[in-house]
Enzyme design. Sequence first.
Site, mmCIF file in Angstrom:
data_model
loop_
_atom_site.group_PDB
_atom_site.id
_atom_site.type_symbol
_atom_site.label_atom_id
_atom_site.label_comp_id
_atom_site.label_asym_id
_atom_site.label_seq_id
_atom_site.Cartn_x
_atom_site.Cartn_y
_atom_site.Cartn_z
ATOM 1 C CG LEU A 155 -1.921 -1.154 1.325
ATOM 2 C CD1 LEU A 155 -2.753 -1.016 2.596
ATOM 3 C CD2 LEU A 155 -2.819 -1.205 0.102
ATOM 4 N N GLY A 156 2.032 1.205 0.591
ATOM 5 C CA GLY A 156 2.881 2.393 0.653
ATOM 6 C C GLY A 156 4.204 2.058 1.297
ATOM 7 N N GLY A 209 7.682 3.996 3.305
ATOM 8 C CA GLY A 209 8.319 5.172 3.861
ATOM 9 C C GLY A 209 9.805 4.963 4.009
ATOM 10 C CB SER A 210 12.373 7.046 5.686
ATOM 11 O OG SER A 210 11.743 7.120 6.952
ATOM 12 C CE1 TYR A 211 11.064 3.117 11.853
ATOM 13 C CE2 TYR A 211 10.593 5.170 10.723
ATOM 14 C CZ TYR A 211 10.453 4.352 11.832
ATOM 15 O OH TYR A 211 9.701 4.771 12.902
ATOM 16 C CB ALA A 212 7.609 1.807 8.166
ATOM 17 C CB VAL A 254 1.709 0.294 4.857
ATOM 18 C CG1 VAL A 254 0.304 -0.147 5.262
ATOM 19 C CG2 VAL A 254 2.288 1.215 5.922
ATOM 20 C CE LYS A 292 0.833 2.472 9.847
ATOM 21 N NZ LYS A 292 0.780 3.668 10.712
ATOM 22 C CG ASP A 320 1.813 14.456 10.799
ATOM 23 O OD1 ASP A 320 1.723 15.595 10.295
ATOM 24 O OD2 ASP A 320 2.274 13.481 10.197
#
Length: 469
Positions: free
Chosen positions: A141-142, A144-147, A149, A164, A256
């Site tokens: 699904l996506g 990130g910099s260190y995760a 999903v 995650k 956030d």
Amino acid sequence: MCDLIEPQPAEKIGKMKKLRRTLSESFSRIALKKDDTTFDEICVTKMSTRNCQGMDSVIKPLDTIPEDKKVRVQRTQSTFDPFEKPANQVKRVHSENNACINFKTSSTGKESPKVRRHSSPSSPTSPKFGKADSYEKLEKLGEGSYATVYKGKSKVNGKLVALKVIRLQEEEGTPFTAIREASLLKGLKHANIVLLHDIIHTKETLTLVFEYVHTDLCQYMDKHPGGLHPDNVKLFLFQLLRGLSYIHQRYILHRDLKPQNLLISDTGELKLADFGLARAKSVPSHTYSNEVVTLWYRPPDVLLGSTEYSTCLDMWGVGCIFVEMIQGVAAFPGMKDIQDQLERIFLVLGTPNEDTWPGVHSLPHFKPERFTLYSSKNLRQAWNKLSYVNHAEDLASKLLQCSPKNRLSAQAALSHEYFSDLPPRLWELTDMSSIFTVPNVRLQPEAGESMRAFGKNNSYGKSLSNSKH
């Protein structure tokens, strides 16, 4: 009352790294089931008190708001431009990360992280919670910099989940932000907060298993440009405030808030997501194209360098999201940097001074000579659709206050006249009850989708079930 928390001194960094490794090792013995609510919060520190309007708490955190680098989603730029010249379009990013902190005070007043360890019982002949092979990955699904999903499926009960997968660093062990997210979410049980089902720890990764939710508010607004149905805006905002009121009463900040972090289920339930996964960074003096969107929902006090965060920080984001849902464009879509972001805010709300915002001159980045002197305007001059909805402009004006102490709290906002036409039973619901259990509470079809979503006697949310996210 507002609770102020002092940051940790720099000399404790070495001890913190050792603690991370210890906690990382402890995660190998943690396996939490869906109904386990005894996983304690981690960080413990001193508190003092301060005042904030409504029922708010001021928190000075260990870290500041993270910047995200995630999956891109194109969004519309506001036409209300203080610079009156065309600018390059900014692309909004979808985030899997953010930081949120809950702090308690130890009896000695000293800072001492605590973890209570639990293992989940399981049958030797059935799939187990807390085991990587209990879940099947379906699609990414996506990232990130260190995760990363994934959409997944539980082999235990067959339900869809969101996985995650956090990549662990050998030297540092389990990131505190991941520990924080897990500890917070296991203690939060609310219909408008994403549910953490399980935790899986291996040598290389830490996986948080969440309930699967079909889309987020950002994607929903992309699908329905030009502003949402006023009744749907009201129900989404009510749910957002419900979830925030719940966590704020527990001295937890989201920190956030943005449409990407508000999940929308196929039945229309809104759920707060992304508690504490991101690494913390300082507020930047400059930004890049994939970071600039994170400024759109950041309050002016934080942009000006304040580190005394309160629940009022979240309420600014609520105001921005409220305006965006009604107007169909981001309220303050800065195109360049913090200076540009502040100019856009001041153009509408007026350039602050000590009379309108006591203490603003003491903020690190406030230099009066840097800003154009603007007078405040009625919000409908910037966002005309606010005038079409009863009491919407008044509520937005009480949320979008430059001075954090003047912002309405989540609990107070729920009592605003804007919500006066909703069924009284909505205020009597238990924490885990959905607003859609109340008779006649349902989403309305957005413009142009009546035939598609309702003409075939389908539920509203089925039109979202095929959304790719």
